[in-house]
Design a protein around this motif. Sequence first.
Motif, PDB file in Angstrom:
ATOM      1  N   MET A   1      56.212  36.182 -24.673  1.00  0.00           N
ATOM      2  CA  MET A   1      55.435  37.402 -24.454  1.00  0.00           C
ATOM      3  C   MET A   1      54.077  37.083 -23.849  1.00  0.00           C
ATOM      4  SD  MET A   1      56.236  39.977 -27.664  1.00  0.00           S
ATOM      5  CE  MET A   1      56.347  38.764 -28.982  1.00  0.00           C
TER       6      MET A   1
ATOM      7  N   CYS B   1      51.249  43.457 -25.964  1.00  0.00           N
ATOM      8  CA  CYS B   1      50.938  42.103 -26.416  1.00  0.00           C
ATOM      9  C   CYS B   1      49.852  42.104 -27.490  1.00  0.00           C
ATOM     10  CB  CYS B   1      50.500  41.245 -25.230  1.00  0.00           C
ATOM     11  SG  CYS B   1      50.956  39.506 -25.369  1.00  0.00           S
TER      12      CYS B   1
ATOM     13  N   THR C   1      50.071  32.884 -28.034  1.00  0.00           N
ATOM     14  CA  THR C   1      50.311  33.991 -27.104  1.00  0.00           C
ATOM     15  C   THR C   1      49.279  34.019 -25.990  1.00  0.00           C
ATOM     16  OG1 THR C   1      51.261  35.317 -28.902  1.00  0.00           O
ATOM     17  CG2 THR C   1      50.586  36.495 -26.917  1.00  0.00           C
TER      18      THR C   1
ATOM     19  N   ASN D   1      52.793  38.415 -20.337  1.00  0.00           N
ATOM     20  CA  ASN D   1      51.563  39.197 -20.301  1.00  0.00           C
ATOM     21  C   ASN D   1      50.604  38.677 -19.236  1.00  0.00           C
ATOM     22  OD1 ASN D   1      48.666  40.021 -21.735  1.00  0.00           O
ATOM     23  ND2 ASN D   1      50.330  41.473 -22.101  1.00  0.00           N
TER      24      ASN D   1
ATOM     25  N   THR E   1      58.798  39.502 -21.010  1.00  0.00           N
ATOM     26  CA  THR E   1      58.376  40.282 -22.171  1.00  0.00           C
ATOM     27  C   THR E   1      59.581  40.858 -22.909  1.00  0.00           C
ATOM     28  OG1 THR E   1      56.287  40.856 -21.079  1.00  0.00           O
ATOM     29  CG2 THR E   1      56.966  42.225 -22.940  1.00  0.00           C
TER      30      THR E   1
END
Length: 223
Positions: free
Chosen positions: A105, A23, A51, A109, A82
């Motif tokens: 993602m 990530c 993110t 994560n 992911t």
Amino acid sequence: MEGKTSLANLLPALFGFYIVGFCDMVGVSASYVQSDFQLGNVMAGLLPAITFIWFLFLSAPVTALIRKIGCKKTVLYGMWLTVLGMLIPFFVYSLPGYFIAFAWMGVGNVLMQIALNPLLSCVLSGNALSVSLTSGQMIKGVSSFCGPFIAAFAMSFWGCWYYVFPIFGVLTLLSACWLLFAPVQERGMYIHTTTREAFALLKDRDVLLLFLAVFLQWELMSE
């Protein structure tokens, strides 16, 4: 036999930390996306933000999820998300596609980072657990360090930097399959934290400053 079983549990859990490091590639990816789509600094800075903002909103719900389904399944869900996020930029090469991919993602994560530590506690205890947690962070650091070099390799070998995403996606899929068949026996009770209790921590000035520092570092990396 016990040593073999512990090793069979430990290795896939530790490799999960390597997947978590993927990530951090978002900071490098933001620079490529900015160049490809001629974005301004503000718009490019939103990519890391979308993110890592999920740590604020999902930390408490993820702890509740761990208590309900266990840390192993939570890590697996994070890996599946992911994989999905890694595949979107490869098949949908557009700015909205990147925003959706980085959001997926980010969610994945969060699931992995929160659940991996208790997963290790199911495998080891005592000094061995402390050493493994430290090793996990080192593995994550190695993954973060290698990301830009893999992107540069993809650019030089295939002529397209975003080929790094299917590479990471395949590695994440292999890691998920490895963990899926690992004979991890979960034990103990997980601490339940409500969303209100999580946000209440931000009333502490030191905690708020630390959170902002961690969050804003990704903005600086993307510039």
